[in-house]
Write a protein that holds these residues in place. Structure first.
Motif, PDB file in Angstrom:
ATOM      1  N   PHE A  79      -4.850   6.140   4.691  1.00 31.24           N
ATOM      2  CA  PHE A  79      -3.733   5.316   5.172  1.00 31.24           C
ATOM      3  C   PHE A  79      -3.125   5.872   6.450  1.00 31.24           C
ATOM      4  CE2 PHE A  79       0.793   4.173   5.358  1.00 31.24           C
ATOM      5  CZ  PHE A  79       0.690   2.794   5.367  1.00 31.24           C
ATOM      6  N   ASN A  80      -2.976   4.998   7.419  1.00 28.83           N
ATOM      7  CA  ASN A  80      -2.305   5.362   8.666  1.00 28.83           C
ATOM      8  C   ASN A  80      -1.379   4.193   9.028  1.00 28.83           C
ATOM      9  OD1 ASN A  80      -1.600   5.556  11.393  1.00 28.83           O
ATOM     10  ND2 ASN A  80      -3.472   6.687  11.912  1.00 28.83           N
ATOM     11  N   ALA A  81      -0.091   4.445   8.963  1.00 27.48           N
ATOM     12  CA  ALA A  81       0.896   3.367   9.165  1.00 27.48           C
ATOM     13  C   ALA A  81       0.746   2.690  10.527  1.00 27.48           C
ATOM     14  CB  ALA A  81       2.307   3.918   9.006  1.00 27.48           C
ATOM     15  N   GLU A  82       0.278   3.447  11.515  1.00 27.54           N
ATOM     16  CA  GLU A  82       0.166   2.892  12.869  1.00 27.54           C
ATOM     17  C   GLU A  82      -0.989   1.904  12.992  1.00 27.54           C
ATOM     18  OE1 GLU A  82       1.755   5.072  15.986  1.00 27.54           O
ATOM     19  OE2 GLU A  82       3.128   4.838  14.303  1.00 27.54           O
ATOM     20  N   THR A  83      -2.091   2.249  12.324  1.00 23.46           N
ATOM     21  CA  THR A  83      -3.303   1.455  12.525  1.00 23.46           C
ATOM     22  C   THR A  83      -3.635   0.554  11.340  1.00 23.46           C
ATOM     23  OG1 THR A  83      -4.627   3.266  11.620  1.00 23.46           O
ATOM     24  CG2 THR A  83      -4.326   3.229  14.025  1.00 23.46           C
ATOM     25  N   ILE A  87      -2.550   4.959  -6.182  1.00 22.60           N
ATOM     26  CA  ILE A  87      -3.734   5.112  -5.327  1.00 22.60           C
ATOM     27  C   ILE A  87      -3.507   6.341  -4.433  1.00 22.60           C
ATOM     28  CG2 ILE A  87      -4.393   2.654  -5.323  1.00 22.60           C
ATOM     29  CD1 ILE A  87      -3.233   2.371  -2.528  1.00 22.60           C
ATOM     30  N   ALA A  88      -4.630   6.942  -3.994  1.00 27.05           N
ATOM     31  CA  ALA A  88      -4.499   8.178  -3.207  1.00 27.05           C
ATOM     32  C   ALA A  88      -4.072   7.890  -1.776  1.00 27.05           C
ATOM     33  CB  ALA A  88      -5.823   8.925  -3.215  1.00 27.05           C
ATOM     34  N   GLY A  89      -4.684   6.866  -1.179  1.00 30.34           N
ATOM     35  CA  GLY A  89      -4.300   6.481   0.179  1.00 30.34           C
ATOM     36  C   GLY A  89      -4.658   7.504   1.227  1.00 30.34           C
ATOM     37  N   VAL A 114       0.845  -1.206   0.000  1.00 27.40           N
ATOM     38  CA  VAL A 114       0.000   0.000   0.000  1.00 27.40           C
ATOM     39  C   VAL A 114       0.877   1.252   0.000  1.00 27.40           C
ATOM     40  CG1 VAL A 114      -1.672   1.344   1.355  1.00 27.40           C
ATOM     41  CG2 VAL A 114      -2.022  -1.110   1.015  1.00 27.40           C
ATOM     42  N   GLU A 115       1.908   1.251   0.816  1.00 30.79           N
ATOM     43  CA  GLU A 115       2.821   2.413   0.849  1.00 30.79           C
ATOM     44  C   GLU A 115       3.474   2.626  -0.516  1.00 30.79           C
ATOM     45  OE1 GLU A 115       5.214   1.351   4.285  1.00 30.79           O
ATOM     46  OE2 GLU A 115       4.303   2.939   5.467  1.00 30.79           O
ATOM     47  N   ALA A 116       3.851   1.528  -1.171  1.00 32.04           N
ATOM     48  CA  ALA A 116       4.496   1.636  -2.488  1.00 32.04           C
ATOM     49  C   ALA A 116       3.506   2.165  -3.537  1.00 32.04           C
ATOM     50  CB  ALA A 116       5.041   0.285  -2.917  1.00 32.04           C
ATOM     51  N   MET A 117       2.252   1.697  -3.450  1.00 28.05           N
ATOM     52  CA  MET A 117       1.242   2.152  -4.424  1.00 28.05           C
ATOM     53  C   MET A 117       0.915   3.636  -4.214  1.00 28.05           C
ATOM     54  SD  MET A 117      -1.190  -1.256  -4.725  1.00 28.05           S
ATOM     55  CE  MET A 117      -2.211  -0.765  -6.114  1.00 28.05           C
ATOM     56  N   GLY A 155      -8.431   0.904  -3.330  1.00 21.09           N
ATOM     57  CA  GLY A 155      -7.568   0.709  -4.508  1.00 21.09           C
ATOM     58  C   GLY A 155      -6.984  -0.676  -4.645  1.00 21.09           C
ATOM     59  N   VAL A 156      -6.891  -1.388  -3.532  1.00 25.59           N
ATOM     60  CA  VAL A 156      -6.370  -2.760  -3.558  1.00 25.59           C
ATOM     61  C   VAL A 156      -6.870  -3.440  -2.279  1.00 25.59           C
ATOM     62  CG1 VAL A 156      -4.180  -2.113  -2.407  1.00 25.59           C
ATOM     63  CG2 VAL A 156      -4.240  -4.147  -3.867  1.00 25.59           C
ATOM     64  N   SER A 157      -7.090  -4.759  -2.345  1.00 24.54           N
ATOM     65  CA  SER A 157      -7.522  -5.443  -1.121  1.00 24.54           C
ATOM     66  C   SER A 157      -6.649  -6.677  -0.899  1.00 24.54           C
ATOM     67  CB  SER A 157      -8.996  -5.835  -1.204  1.00 24.54           C
ATOM     68  OG  SER A 157      -9.176  -6.756  -2.256  1.00 24.54           O
ATOM     69  N   PHE A 158      -6.773  -7.246   0.297  1.00 21.47           N
ATOM     70  CA  PHE A 158      -5.864  -8.343   0.664  1.00 21.47           C
ATOM     71  C   PHE A 158      -6.616  -9.561   1.188  1.00 21.47           C
ATOM     72  CE2 PHE A 158      -3.475  -4.420   0.989  1.00 21.47           C
ATOM     73  CZ  PHE A 158      -2.360  -4.734   0.221  1.00 21.47           C
TER      74      PHE A 158
END
Ligand code: GLU
Length: 312
Positions: free
Chosen positions: A211-215, A206-208, A197-200, A224-227
Motif C-alpha cells: 500500500f502506498n497512499a500516493e500511488t 490485511i497486511a497491505g 484499504v486503509e481501514a482494513m 485482500g480485497v478488490s474493487f
C-alpha cells in the motif's frame, strides 16, 4: 448584512447625486434649499455623501473579476448531488432540490444577489464541470483531501461524515474482516476504495505491504480485497443486488438511500470525510465562499441547517 449596507450606500449616493443635480439646474430650488437647510445639516449631509460615495467605490473594488462575472450573469451555477438525502436531493416529481448543500448554495447566491441554478453531478463529473467553467462551485459531499487541494480550493468544512460499507444480509458479511477476498463496488473519482484499504490495514485484517497512499489505484489493488468502479451510485446498488459485487462502499450519508430491507451496514465506520465547497483554485470566489462558510459556522447558521435537514 454587508450586501444591504452596500445597496444602502449605493442608494444614498444616488439620492445625493440627484439632489445635487436638481439643485444645480434651478436657482429657485437652490435658494429654497439654502433657506430650509441649516448649515450644520448641510455639513452632515456632505459628510454622509462622501462616506456613501467612498463606500460605493470600495464596493466596486470589493469583488474580484470572477465574482463580478457571476453577479453580472445573474445566476450562480452549482454542482450538487441529486440522490443524497439531507444533502442534495431532487424530488423526482416536483423536480425541487432540498438538503443542506442546496440551502448553502441558495444562501451564497442570495449574498451575491443572484439566482441559483443546480446541475446534478457525480463523484466522477463534478471536477470536470468545475474545470470547464460549466459550474461555479461544487457542493456535493466533496471530501477535502490534500491531493484535491492541489487542484481546487476548498472552503472550511461544513460537515464531517464517515465511510462505511453496505452489504446484502444474505452475504453474512458483518465487518471489515468479512470483506477479505471480496469485490467491493465504489464510485470512480471517490475516496472510498483507499479509505477502505486503509481501514482494513488499520484493523489488521490485511497486511497491505504494497500500500502506498500516493500511488494507490483502486483498479490495480488486489491484495485482500478488490474493487469494481462505477460512474454512479444507483448502478453500484443494482450491481450489489445482482451479486456483481459483494459490498458497496462510500460515505454513510450517500449509502442511506440504498440501505433498504435485507441490507445492512458493516459494524465499522472509518475515514472521516470533511465536506467543503470546491471552487476554482486561486479564484476570488474561493475567498468569498470561505468567508461566508466561516461566518455561518460561527453564527450557528450551519448547525441550524444540519438540524433542520436531520443530519445530527
Ligand atoms: N465524499 C467522498 C468523496 O468525495 C465520496 C464520493 C462522493 O462524494 O460521491 O470522494
Amino acid at each position: 448584512m454587508k450586501k444591504w449596507s452596500k445597496w444602502a450606500a449605493l442608494g444614498l449616493s444616488l439620492a445625493m447625486t440627484m439632489m445635487l443635480f436638481t439643485g444645480c439646474g434651478s436657482a429657485a430650488v437652490e435658494e429654497a434649499a439654502v433657506e430650509t437647510q441649516p448649515a450644520a445639516e448641510e455639513t452632515d449631509a456632505a459628510a454622509e455623501s462622501t462616506a456613501a460615495e467612498s463606500e460605493a467605490a470600495a464596493t466596486d473594488e470589493e469583488f474580484s473579476e470572477d465574482v463580478q462575472a457571476i453577479i453580472d450573469r445573474g445566476v450562480l451555477r452549482v454542482g450538487v448531488k441529486n440522490a443524497v438525502v439531507g444533502f442534495g436531493f431532487q424530488d423526482t416529481i416536483s423536480g425541487e432540490y432540498s438538503g443542506l448543500e442546496i440551502e448553502l448554495a441558495e444562501k451564497i447566491a442570495e449574498y451575491l444577489g443572484v439566482d441559483v441554478e443546480f446541475t446534478a453531478v457525480t463523484a466522477a463529473t463534478r471536477t470536470e464541470l468545475l474545470d470547464s467553467g460549466d459550474i461555479d462551485c461544487v457542493l456535493a459531499t466533496f471530501t477535502i483531501t490534500d491531493e484535491r487541494k492541489e487542484s481546487w480550493d476548498f472552503s472550511t468544512p461544513y460537515f464531517t461524515d464517515h465511510v462505511t460499507v453496505l452489504v446484502e444480509d444474505a452475504s453474512g458479511i458483518t465487518n471489515l474482516e468479512g470483506l477479505v477476498g471480496k469485490k467491493v463496488g465504489v464510485s470512480s473519482g471517490s475516496t472510498s476504495a483507499k479509505s477502505l484499504v486503509e481501514a482494513m490495514i488499520g484493523a489488521g485484517v490485511i497486511a497491505g505491504d504494497d500500500f502506498n497512499a500516493e500511488t494507490f489505484d483502486p483498479a490495480l489493488w488486489t491484495e485482500g480485497v478488490s474493487f469494481q468502479q462505477y460512474d454512479d451510485y444507483p448502478t453500484i446498488s443494482t450491481a450489489l443486488s445482482a451479486g456483481e459485487v459483494d459490498a458497496f462502499c462510500v460515505d454513510k450519508s450517500i449509502l442511506a438511500i440504498y440501505h433498504t430491507d435485507g441490507r445492512s451496514y458493516i459494524e465499522e465506520e472509518f475515514a472521516p470525510q470533511e465536506y467543503g465547497v470546491a471552487t476554482t483554485k486561486g479564484s476570488g470566489f474561493s475567498t468569498v465562499v470561505d468567508g461566508l462558510i466561516q461566518g455561518w459556522l460561527a453564527d450557528g447558521t450551519i448547525d441550524g441547517l444540519i438540524a433542520e435537514n436531520g443530519l445530527e
